[in-house]
Structure formats: structure tokens, C-alpha cells
Design an enzyme around this catalytic site. Structure first.
Site, short mmCIF file in Angstrom:
data_model
loop_
_atom_site.label_atom_id
_atom_site.label_comp_id
_atom_site.label_asym_id
_atom_site.label_seq_id
_atom_site.Cartn_x
_atom_site.Cartn_y
_atom_site.Cartn_z
N ARG A 82 0.86 -1.19 0.00
CA ARG A 82 0.00 0.00 0.00
C ARG A 82 0.89 1.23 0.00
O ARG A 82 1.73 1.40 0.90
CB ARG A 82 -0.91 -0.03 1.25
CG ARG A 82 -1.77 1.19 1.35
CD ARG A 82 -2.68 1.21 2.57
NE ARG A 82 -3.19 2.58 2.64
CZ ARG A 82 -3.36 3.28 3.74
NH1 ARG A 82 -3.14 2.74 4.93
NH2 ARG A 82 -3.78 4.52 3.68
N HIS A 126 -2.81 10.95 1.30
CA HIS A 126 -2.22 10.67 2.62
C HIS A 126 -1.52 11.95 3.09
O HIS A 126 -0.32 12.00 3.27
CB HIS A 126 -1.27 9.48 2.54
CG HIS A 126 -0.95 8.83 3.86
ND1 HIS A 126 -1.09 7.48 4.09
CD2 HIS A 126 -0.51 9.35 5.04
CE1 HIS A 126 -0.73 7.20 5.34
NE2 HIS A 126 -0.36 8.32 5.93
N GLU A 171 -6.99 8.33 7.02
CA GLU A 171 -7.22 8.93 8.34
C GLU A 171 -7.72 10.36 8.26
O GLU A 171 -7.05 11.31 8.72
CB GLU A 171 -5.94 8.86 9.18
CG GLU A 171 -5.48 7.44 9.44
CD GLU A 171 -4.27 7.36 10.37
OE1 GLU A 171 -3.68 8.39 10.70
OE2 GLU A 171 -3.91 6.23 10.74
N ASN A 306 -7.53 1.78 10.06
CA ASN A 306 -6.20 1.81 10.66
C ASN A 306 -6.38 1.71 12.17
O ASN A 306 -7.19 2.44 12.74
CB ASN A 306 -5.49 3.15 10.37
CG ASN A 306 -5.23 3.36 8.88
OD1 ASN A 306 -5.53 2.50 8.06
ND2 ASN A 306 -4.68 4.52 8.55
N TYR A 308 -4.10 0.88 15.87
CA TYR A 308 -2.83 0.55 16.54
C TYR A 308 -3.01 0.16 17.99
O TYR A 308 -2.16 -0.49 18.57
CB TYR A 308 -1.90 1.78 16.50
CG TYR A 308 -1.40 2.11 15.12
CD1 TYR A 308 -2.22 2.73 14.17
CD2 TYR A 308 -0.10 1.79 14.75
CE1 TYR A 308 -1.75 3.02 12.91
CE2 TYR A 308 0.38 2.08 13.49
CZ TYR A 308 -0.44 2.69 12.57
OH TYR A 308 0.02 2.98 11.31
N GLU A 390 -3.82 -0.28 8.22
CA GLU A 390 -2.59 0.05 8.95
C GLU A 390 -2.67 -0.53 10.35
O GLU A 390 -3.71 -0.45 11.01
CB GLU A 390 -2.41 1.56 9.14
CG GLU A 390 -1.81 2.29 7.99
CD GLU A 390 -1.61 3.79 8.29
OE1 GLU A 390 -1.36 4.14 9.47
OE2 GLU A 390 -1.71 4.57 7.35
O1 IFM Z 1 2.90 7.34 10.24
C1 IFM Z 1 1.52 7.34 10.48
C2 IFM Z 1 0.76 7.25 9.19
O2 IFM Z 1 1.10 8.24 8.30
C3 IFM Z 1 -0.72 7.36 9.46
N1 IFM Z 1 -1.13 6.42 10.46
C4 IFM Z 1 -0.37 6.33 11.69
C5 IFM Z 1 1.10 6.20 11.37
C6 IFM Z 1 1.92 6.13 12.67
O3 IFM Z 1 1.73 7.28 13.43
#
Ligand code: IFM
Length: 485
Positions: A82, A126, A171, A306, A308, A390
Site C-alpha cells: 500500500r 495521505h 485517516e 487503521n 494501533y 494500517e
Molecule cells: O505514520 C503514520 C501514518 O502516516 C498514518 N497512520 C499512523 C502512522 C503512525 O503514526
């Protein structure tokens, strides 16, 4: 941490095992071959804006190294990559004149990927808005919906014969809230909530017009979605009440922070803003027209997200009496509504809870399971595949005396999180793919180069790439299609 994982089911054979990057974070070549400046070129030159005073002028020099980098992806066993397209590389002024050299770069990248057997997945936006468009109001200007559609048409015509997977916006909550309200990302503005809501709406409109334009421009059937960001909400223990509390916490607009995922995803997937939004925002609310909502609400082909980290949630109040038919409501995959009274309470982590180099990245392995499940229930219409666009971990990696990068924490993070997706598969949630963030260490926006998210270590002085232990471990996951998890 309780782990009640059922790991019997497999990932689908055509599951995309990927890694992701973004143009400004890896390409460098900020003014090469006719590229125009973007708002991140501007931000990076602003004193005090970026930790360490660094810029993305060179970054990972990916622009000059696509052959080497694609060969590296192949060595890692990736089946998908990606990447994002720099709008200002394609249209230096954001509209009008096309820079053919910019399109040629992405076309060559796509060819290289396909020749290596790697599925390209392209993100249109992005965060690196052409500076010229910022001067015309950027995301504050409603016209951006048609500028974005024109850009999508140009890119779709150039790459759509080979690229099947597309993401419109990466995002949107981050680039709008951090860029326009908090001012710590480009373009560094600090607007009011009323004005930021307008930017939010314009971004969603652009997603809609961009989706229409891409479909019309690509000569084959393509798969389109956006990539929203957000913390998962994880039931503290898996009781029906806590599950319902987590669901409500995830999908309720609780205040005016503008981070709530439902504000960004409901209009796109359900064609309306959350019911409580007008009351929550009061006079600041923008009362969108039915026509705008129709534009935003385009048919999509997968649920990208995305994620985390996650926040644990429990139900504050007691359960309502059980339904008379004996069923347990609030826990079914098909459901979403519930009779269970479950006022959510988000629970803080203890101070010592493990995190990545960035404090917002708390270890919360169940995140991908719950995010997949709740999004599937609310937005999936029973069939849309979930794609983790992500997920990743940042640690202060270095090259050891033996020449390797022993990033055990990343392997453990990845192992735990991927088991969450495996659980989703075991429970019948359709899955399309997983993209680790990031393929390689890169420019982490306002944080500069200190956080290292990559599966591949980059020595920025020499541009030498070295596969970390995690890359070798991930290769084995890919080879066994997740059987070793
Ligand atoms: O680096 C970023 C990315 O550009 C967008 N999502 C989170 C990542 C980590 O912070």
C-alpha cells in the site's frame, strides 16, 4: 492479559499480506521532475514544527529506489504493498496542468510491483495537499470535492488498468483535526469547532466524489474504501454488558473532540451523521443537505481501518432484565442494537502499561479483533471484507553488533495482534487483508525520524536498508498463511 483465542480457522487463501507507506514519509525528491510543493513541504520548513528540525526532503529516497525497494518487498514475501500518491507530484498546482513525470513514477512503481507478484494498493490522499490548493482554502473550501474528483479521474485513468485496490483518504480525522483544529500537523491551523466541522464535511464529500470519479475512470472493476483511524474499544471482560458498553463507547459521539469514529464512518457507510451529533454540537452543527449525504454515501467494496491500540471499556450499570424469548442480545454478529443497559466507562491504563516509543501506542492486542467485529456488524452488510489498512509498532531499533536488528517487541506485538484477526476469521468475519505500518522506517510527521515503525531498518545517512528480525518473522507468517500464529 486474558487471551481466549480460537485459532483454528485459516486466513483466506487470497488474503493480502501487506505493508504500507505514504508518499511524503518515504519518497523524498520533494521538488524533483516537476513536483509542486505540498503543505507538508511548507510545514517541515516552519521553525519548531517538526521534532529535530528535520524535513521529508530526502526521507527514504524511495523515489530513486523503487527497483531496490520492490525487490526487498519480494524478499520479505509480501503479497501486497500500500503506497500513496502525491497529489502535487501529479498536479503541481493541485488542478489543471498534469505533470506526466509524476504519473510515470507511479506507473513504473505499479509495473515493478506486478512483475514481482505484489498487489498494488493505492491511496489517493495521505495528507500532502498541494500547497496551491491550500492557498485556495484547502479542506476549508467545499470546492475541494471537485478538485479531488478531477485528481482521482487522472490517476484512475493512468493506473486503473493495473491497480484494483484503492483508498480515497487516509485517516481523515487525523489530517483534519490535527491539521486544522490542533495545528500540530500541516497546515498548522487552529480553527474553531464550527470551522473544523466544515472541513470534516468537505473531506467526506471528497471521499464521495473521489469514489465516483475513480469508478468511472478505471477500466476494470476496482475495490474502493477509505482508511479511517481510531482506537478500538475492548470489553474489559467478555460479558454481554461489557461487549455492549464497548460497542456504545465506539459508536457514540460523546463530546466535541471530533475524534469519534462514527462521525467519520456513519455518513460514509450509513448515509447519515450519528443521531446525537446535532445535540452534541448545538449551534456549531452544520446540518448537511440530503444531497451531500447521498454523495458521501457511495457503495464501497471493503471496510478499511487503521488501528494501533485500544481502550478497555466496562459497563457502568447493571444489565436490564433478560429478554423473554431467552436470547442474549447485544452480542450477536448480525446485531448492533441491544436491550442491554450498558453505559460505557472507558478505563485508564496503569502508568506502567507497555507502549511503543509514542505514548499513544498502548499495547492492546485484542484491538484488531474487536475493531473488525464491531465494524463488520455495523457497516459490513454481512458481506464486506475487512481490511486492516494500517497497524504497527514503533521502537528505538538499532543495528546490533552482529549486523541484525533484534526487534523482539515488534514481533510480540505483531504476533498478538494478528491472532486477533485470526479469531475474527474463526468467527466468520470476512477478511480481505492486513497491511503492517510501515514497510520501512520513515518520516513520522511532527515526530521526525526518531520513531521507527518499519519492518525494515533505514540508515538515513547511507540509505542502507536492513530487514529487521520482525520482517523475517512476518515472512514466515505469510508463507504459512498465518498457520504459525
Ligand atoms: O505514520 C503514520 C501514518 O502516516 C498514518 N497512520 C499512523 C502512522 C503512525 O503514526
Amino acid at each position: 492479559m486474558s487471551e481466549t483465542l480460537r485459532t483454528s480457522a485459516s486466513f483466506p487463501a487470497n488474503f493480502l499480506w501487506g505493508a504500507a507507506t505514504a508518499s511524503y514519509q518515504v519518497e523524498g525528491a520533494h521538488d524533483a521532475d516537476g513536483k509542486g510543493p505540498s503543505i507538508w513541504d511548507m510545514m517541515a520548513c516552519k521553525e519548531g514544527a517538526i521534532s529535530g528540525g528535520v524535513t521529508g526532503h530526502i526521507a527514504c529516497d524511495h523515489y530513486q529506489r523503487i527497483k531496490e525497494d520492490v525487490a526487498m518487498m519480494k524478499e520479505m514475501g509480501l503479497t501486497a504493498y500500500r503506497f500513496s500518491i502525491s497529489w502535487a507530484r501529479v498536479l503541481p498546482e493541485g488542478t489543471g496542468r498534469v505533470n506526466q513525470a509524476g504519473l510515470d513514477f507511479y506507473s513504473a512503481l505499479v509495473d515493478e510491483l506486478i512483475a514481482a507478484g505484489i498487489e498494488p494498493c493505492a491511496t489517493l490522499y495521505h495528507w500532502d495537499l498541494p500547497l496551491a490548493l491550500h492557498h485556495r482554502g484547502g479542506w476549508m473550501n467545499r470546492e475541494i470535492a471537485s478538485w479531488f474528483a478531477d485528481y482521482a479521474t487522472i490517476v484512475g485513468r493512468a493506473l486503473g488498468d493495473r491497480v484494483k485496490w484503492w483508498i480515497t483518504l487516509n485517516e481523515p480525522s487525523v489530517f483534519i483535526v490535527a491539521g486544522y483544529r490542533d495545528g500540530n500537523h500541516a497546515p498548522g491551523l487552529k480553527l474553531s469547532v464550527t470551522e473544523t466541522l466544515r472541513c470534516l464535511h468537505n473531506a467526506l464529500l471528497a471521499h464521495g466524489t473521489g469514489t465516483q470519479a475513480l469508478r468511472a475512470a478505471c477500466p476494470q472493476a476496482v475495490r474502493i474504501c477509505m482508511a479511517p483511524a481510531g482506537y478500538a474499544k475492548i470489553p474489559d471482560t467478555e460479558t454481554p454488558e461489557n461487549i455492549e458498553a464497548a460497542r456504545r463507547s465506539l459508536f457514540t459521539v460523546a463530546g466535541q473532540s471530533l475524534w469519534d469514529v462514527a462521525l467519520w464512518m456513519d455518513p460514509v457507510f450509513l448515509g447519515k451523521y450519528p443521531d446525537e451529533a446535532p445535540a452534541v454540537f448545538g449551534a456549531k452543527w452544520h446540518h448537511p443537505s440530503a444531497e451531500d449525504l447521498k454523495t458521501i454515501h457511495q457503495p464501497l467494496d471493503f471496510i478499511g481501518f487503521n488501528c494501533y491500540s485500544g481502550i478497555r471499556v466496562r459497563a457502568k450499570t447493571a444489565a436490564a432484565p433478560a429478554p423473554s424469548d431467552g436470547s442474549v442480545r447485544g452480542t450477536s454478529l448480525a446485531g448492533g442494537g441491544s436491550a442491554i443497559s450498558a453505559a460505557p466507562e472507558d478505563l485508564p491504563y496503569p502508568q506502567e502499561h507497555p507502549t511503543g516509543q509514542l505514548s499513544w501506542l498502548m499495547l492492546a492486542p485484542e484491538s484488531l479483533y474487536w475493531q473488525s467485529r464491531f465494524f463488520h456488524e455495523r457497516y459490513g452488510r454481512g458481506k464486506l471484507p475487512v481490511v486492516v489498512t494500517e497497524n504497527g509498532f514503533c521502537s528505538g531499533d538499532w543495528v546490533a553488533l552482529d549486523g541484525h536488528i533484534h526487534d523482539g517487541a515488534r514481533i510480540d506485538y505483531l504476533h498478538r495482534y494478528l491472532r486477533g484477526i485470526k479469531r475474527a476469521a474463526a468467527e466468520g468475519i470476512p477478511l480481505g487483508g492486513y497491511f503492517y505500518w510501515s514497510l520501512m522506517d520513515n518520516f513520522e510527521w511532527a515526530e521526525g525520524y526518531r520513531p521507527r515503525f518499519g519492518l525494515v531498518h533505514v540508515d538515513y545517512a547511507t540509505q542502507k536498508r536492513t530487514l529487521k528480525d520482525s520482517a523475517l518473522w512476518y515472512r514466515e507468517v505469510i508463507r504459512t498463511c498465518g498457520q504459525n500464529l
